[in-house]
Design a protein around this motif. Structure first.
Motif, mmCIF file in Angstrom:
data_model
loop_
_atom_site.group_PDB
_atom_site.id
_atom_site.type_symbol
_atom_site.label_atom_id
_atom_site.label_comp_id
_atom_site.label_asym_id
_atom_site.label_seq_id
_atom_site.Cartn_x
_atom_site.Cartn_y
_atom_site.Cartn_z
ATOM 1 N N UNK A 310 33.449 31.351 0.923
ATOM 2 C CA UNK A 310 33.403 30.452 -0.398
ATOM 3 C C UNK A 310 34.277 31.139 -1.255
ATOM 4 N N UNK A 311 34.295 30.397 -2.556
ATOM 5 C CA UNK A 311 35.497 30.990 -3.389
ATOM 6 C C UNK A 311 35.080 32.251 -4.161
ATOM 7 N N UNK A 312 33.801 32.635 -3.835
ATOM 8 C CA UNK A 312 33.663 34.051 -4.452
ATOM 9 C C UNK A 312 33.688 35.525 -3.523
ATOM 10 N N UNK A 313 34.265 34.803 -2.310
ATOM 11 C CA UNK A 313 34.889 36.000 -1.116
ATOM 12 C C UNK A 313 33.609 36.192 -0.415
ATOM 13 N N UNK A 314 32.416 35.549 -0.252
ATOM 14 C CA UNK A 314 31.521 35.701 0.675
ATOM 15 C C UNK A 314 31.943 34.920 2.087
ATOM 16 N N UNK A 315 31.754 35.723 3.127
ATOM 17 C CA UNK A 315 32.501 35.083 4.523
ATOM 18 C C UNK A 315 31.210 35.385 5.370
ATOM 19 N N UNK A 316 31.332 34.569 6.586
ATOM 20 C CA UNK A 316 30.970 34.651 7.881
ATOM 21 C C UNK A 316 32.121 34.368 8.864
ATOM 22 N N UNK A 317 32.354 35.466 9.557
ATOM 23 C CA UNK A 317 33.812 35.382 10.501
ATOM 24 C C UNK A 317 33.605 33.863 11.528
ATOM 25 N N UNK A 318 32.335 33.836 12.072
ATOM 26 C CA UNK A 318 32.394 32.961 13.002
ATOM 27 C C UNK A 318 31.012 32.148 12.946
ATOM 28 N N UNK A 319 30.880 30.700 12.705
ATOM 29 C CA UNK A 319 29.804 29.819 13.018
ATOM 30 C C UNK A 319 29.916 29.064 14.268
ATOM 31 N N UNK A 320 28.857 29.051 14.872
ATOM 32 C CA UNK A 320 28.881 28.075 16.036
ATOM 33 C C UNK A 320 27.597 27.197 16.103
ATOM 34 N N UNK A 321 27.638 26.014 15.953
ATOM 35 C CA UNK A 321 26.796 24.646 15.533
ATOM 36 C C UNK A 321 26.166 24.375 16.829
ATOM 37 N N UNK A 322 24.886 24.494 16.970
ATOM 38 C CA UNK A 322 24.164 23.902 18.319
ATOM 39 C C UNK A 322 23.363 22.552 17.643
ATOM 40 N N UNK A 323 22.828 22.058 18.423
ATOM 41 C CA UNK A 323 22.208 20.701 18.078
ATOM 42 C C UNK A 323 20.998 21.071 17.093
ATOM 43 N N UNK A 324 20.227 21.935 17.035
ATOM 44 C CA UNK A 324 19.196 22.245 16.165
ATOM 45 C C UNK A 324 19.299 23.420 15.367
ATOM 46 N N UNK A 325 20.554 24.164 15.515
ATOM 47 C CA UNK A 325 20.386 25.376 14.763
ATOM 48 C C UNK A 325 21.954 25.714 14.605
#
Length: 386
Positions: A310-325
């Motif tokens: 986000x614009x405040x610098x909070x970050x998650x390196x990797x996001x993996x999208x599953x059907x329900x989570x």
């Protein structure tokens, strides 16, 4: 030969599709693999001048003369072949007769989508994965050594030192592909651009800054990045655009498919230098992303990996999208557990209401769950959550 995980998927799909197409970077082991899987198929490389001349001069006659069970390597060099291949595949009563291979994804995919759609199963073979190295009893205990060495099969098969492999790889293969895809007049300028890209792995892409540092236009930078992407040298990870009620970064992150190539471009000459290098965390992150992508490709699947910032610098390196989570992944080149590793995950957990599973992938040996986050050693990634 080091056994490749993708072999089982190729064999399965060869019984279900008239043709199989295997793409990937040069020297990733495509030709070795498909020759091993299909020993009864006749092999033709369309990079050989004599073979290409025959195929260009009389595509129909060429296909009729080589037989039904064939491997056509670097077939993108003779685009006229694809329409005649369509006729041959439509007339065939047996699956898996035609095996295609190429190292230029854009050209291959473009020709296949125009002429062979629905007739071809597309597979991607990247350099060796850690799982493949482990199955061959090759030591992967040194993180720095793996980052420095990289994963191209010849390095391990022929025991070639990285300093004796990557400079020639760049000169012999990369520059040739670039000239075939697009006539880049000033290769020295292009090499400078490539080195600047290596210095930006794991960072959000700033095209204006990259173009300015390379002394080229933004449009040229875009064009050259497309060439590198089409040659399986770089790839992009895009920001996650799900239901997040924040102002998010919109530009992608830049990564290379192989860290050994990055180290060569950054003039790293021995593995000990990786430990003290200012980009060591970026190089580790790059290696982990490559492993995640190999895991998906070796299953014949796509790679829906994203990041969050986000614009405040909070970050998650990797996001993996599953059907329900959603799967959240933080990547840390640290041997010590730390609550600071959870900052980005904790920040977004509060605002994203979708079911979540969270991991910190790090270089330490202790594996445990802490505050609903699973700390795991990167060597144990195989099929853990994908």
């Amino acid at each position: 030969m080091i056994n490749r995980i993708l072999e089982d998927k190729i064999l399965l799909l060869s019984k279900q599709y008239p043709a199989i197409n295997v793409t990937g970077p040069r020297q990733s082991g495509k030709t070795t693999l498909i020759k091993e899987i299909f020993p009864k198929h006749r092999y033709y490389s369309l990079e050989e001048p004599e073979v290409r001349l025959l195929a260009e001069g009389d595509p129909k006659g060429f296909l009729q003369g080589i037989g039904e069970k064939v491997i056509l390597d670097e077939v993108q060099h003779v685009p006229n072949l694809f329409s005649y291949l369509q006729q041959q595949l439509d007339n065939s009563t047996e699956n898996g007769n035609v095996i295609l291979s190429g190292s230029q994804s854009f050209l291959m995919n473009n020709h296949i989508s125009q002429s062979l759609a629905g007739r071809v199963a597309n597979m991607k073979l990247l350099p060796l994965s850690c799982a493949e190295l482990k199955s061959a009893s090759i030591d992967i205990n040194s993180t720095e050594n793996l980052i420095f060495t990289g994963f191209y099969p010849r390095l391990y098969k022929e025991k070639i030192h990285p300093l004796d492999f990557y400079p020639y790889y760049i000169e012999t293969y990369l520059q040739r592909d670039i000239r075939q895809l697009k006539n880049v007049g000033n290769l020295n300028l292009f090499m400078r651009f490539l080195k600047l890209c290596a210095g930006r792995v794991g960072n959000v892409l700033n095209l204006s800054s990259l173009a300015n540092d390379a002394d080229i236009s933004v449009n040229t930078a875009k064009s050259w990045l497309s060439l590198l992407e089409a040659s399986y040298i770089v790839h992009f990870v895009y920001p996650y655009s799900g239901n997040v009620n924040r102002r998010l970064i919109k530009m992608p992150k830049l990564y290379f498919y192989d860290t050994g190539l990055v180290c060569s471009l950054l003039n790293i000459e021995k593995e000990q230098q990786v430990s003290d290098f200012y980009m060591r965390g970026n190089l580790f992150e790059n290696m982990i992303f490559s492993e995640l992508i190999k895991n998906r490709f070796n299953q014949g699947r796509q790679t829906p990996f994203y990041f969050l910032r986000d614009s405040a610098g909070n970050e998650i390196d990797c996001v993996f999208e599953k059907a329900d989570s959603l799967v959240f992944i933080e990547i840390k080149m640290s041997k010590t557990l730390s609550s600071s590793h959870l900052k980005g995950i904790n920040s977004f957990q509060k605002t994203i209401k979708t079911n979540q599973t969270s991991y910190v992938i790090y270089d330490g040996n202790e594996e445990l769950a802490y505050q609903n986050v699973n700390f795991i050693n990167w060597r144990n990634l195989d099929n853990l959550f994908l």
